[in-house]
Design a protein around this motif. Structure first.
Motif, PDB file in Angstrom:
ATOM      1  N   THR A 198      -7.526  -0.463   2.202  1.00  0.00           N
ATOM      2  CA  THR A 198      -7.655   0.672   0.702  1.00  0.00           C
ATOM      3  C   THR A 198      -6.117   0.818   0.391  1.00  0.00           C
ATOM      4  OG1 THR A 198      -7.545   2.382   2.339  1.00  0.00           O
ATOM      5  CG2 THR A 198      -9.591   1.696   1.821  1.00  0.00           C
TER       6      THR A 198
ATOM      7  N   ARG B  15       0.822  -1.177   0.038  1.00  0.00           N
ATOM      8  CA  ARG B  15       0.168   0.046  -0.097  1.00  0.00           C
ATOM      9  C   ARG B  15       0.819   1.165  -0.025  1.00  0.00           C
ATOM     10  NH1 ARG B  15      -2.861  -0.206   5.232  1.00  0.00           N
ATOM     11  NH2 ARG B  15      -4.125   1.336   4.145  1.00  0.00           N
TER      12      ARG B  15
ATOM     13  N   HIS C 241      -9.824  -2.061  -3.150  1.00  0.00           N
ATOM     14  CA  HIS C 241     -10.009  -2.403  -1.771  1.00  0.00           C
ATOM     15  C   HIS C 241      -9.919  -3.843  -1.472  1.00  0.00           C
ATOM     16  CE1 HIS C 241     -12.024   2.284  -1.398  1.00  0.00           C
ATOM     17  NE2 HIS C 241     -10.801   2.182  -1.778  1.00  0.00           N
TER      18      HIS C 241
END
Length: 161
Positions: A153, A106, A139
């Motif tokens: 996310t 991420r 997501h």
């Protein structure tokens, strides 16, 4: 807007969430976590499964794609939110038997989850008919709905460990 799956896989793959809107495997977000207890005739289910298996083996079938989209379906696609199950993509990557977890890469902080949880997950790729540009491209939601209100996310790639 692509999401690579890499690491302990035989075939590293690159997912393009922008094309999933045309994929038959997509599920409306509102229906993804509904736990419907529908009685299915076992013989019919077995017949459908065997027909799909035969088709995949004999024809080397590519992912199912909607070829004819009606006007009302097109309008619905442009206003609905959709998820897609990850199992097919992970099976195509042929994950190593020694793999036990997945690291979701991420922007902020990486998240590590058990591999079995990744197999039982969805990627949200469309919200209100639009790609997830600000906090995407995808997501992650667990199929059991346990993180329905707090998804993972900003996922940029998946590394199988």
């Amino acid at each position: 807007m692509i999401v690579p799956i890499k690491g302990k896989v035989k075939f590293p793959i690159t997912l393009d969430p922008t094309v999933w809107i045309f994929d038959d495997r997509k599920v409306e977000f509102e229906h993804a976590f509904v736990n419907e207890h529908v009685t299915v005739d076992e013989d019919e289910s077995l017949k459908q499964t065997s027909q799909r298996w035969e088709r995949e083996i004999s024809e080397q079938v590519k992912p199912p794609v909607n070829r004819s989209i009606k006007k009302y379906e097109r309008e619905k696609m442009l206003s609905s939110s959709y998820v897609i199950p990850l199992e097919d993509f992970l099976n195509h990557a042929e994950i190593s038997a020694s793999a036990t977890e997945a690291v979701l890469i991420r922007e902020l902080e990486n998240v590590t989850i058990p591999l079995k949880d990744l197999f039982n997950s969805y990627f949200l790729f469309s919200k209100d008919g639009k790609p997830l540009k600000t906090d995407g491209p995808v997501h992650l939601y667990y199929k059991d709905g346990s993180n329905k209100h707090d998804p993972i996310t900003h996922i940029k790639s998946v590394s199988i460990q």
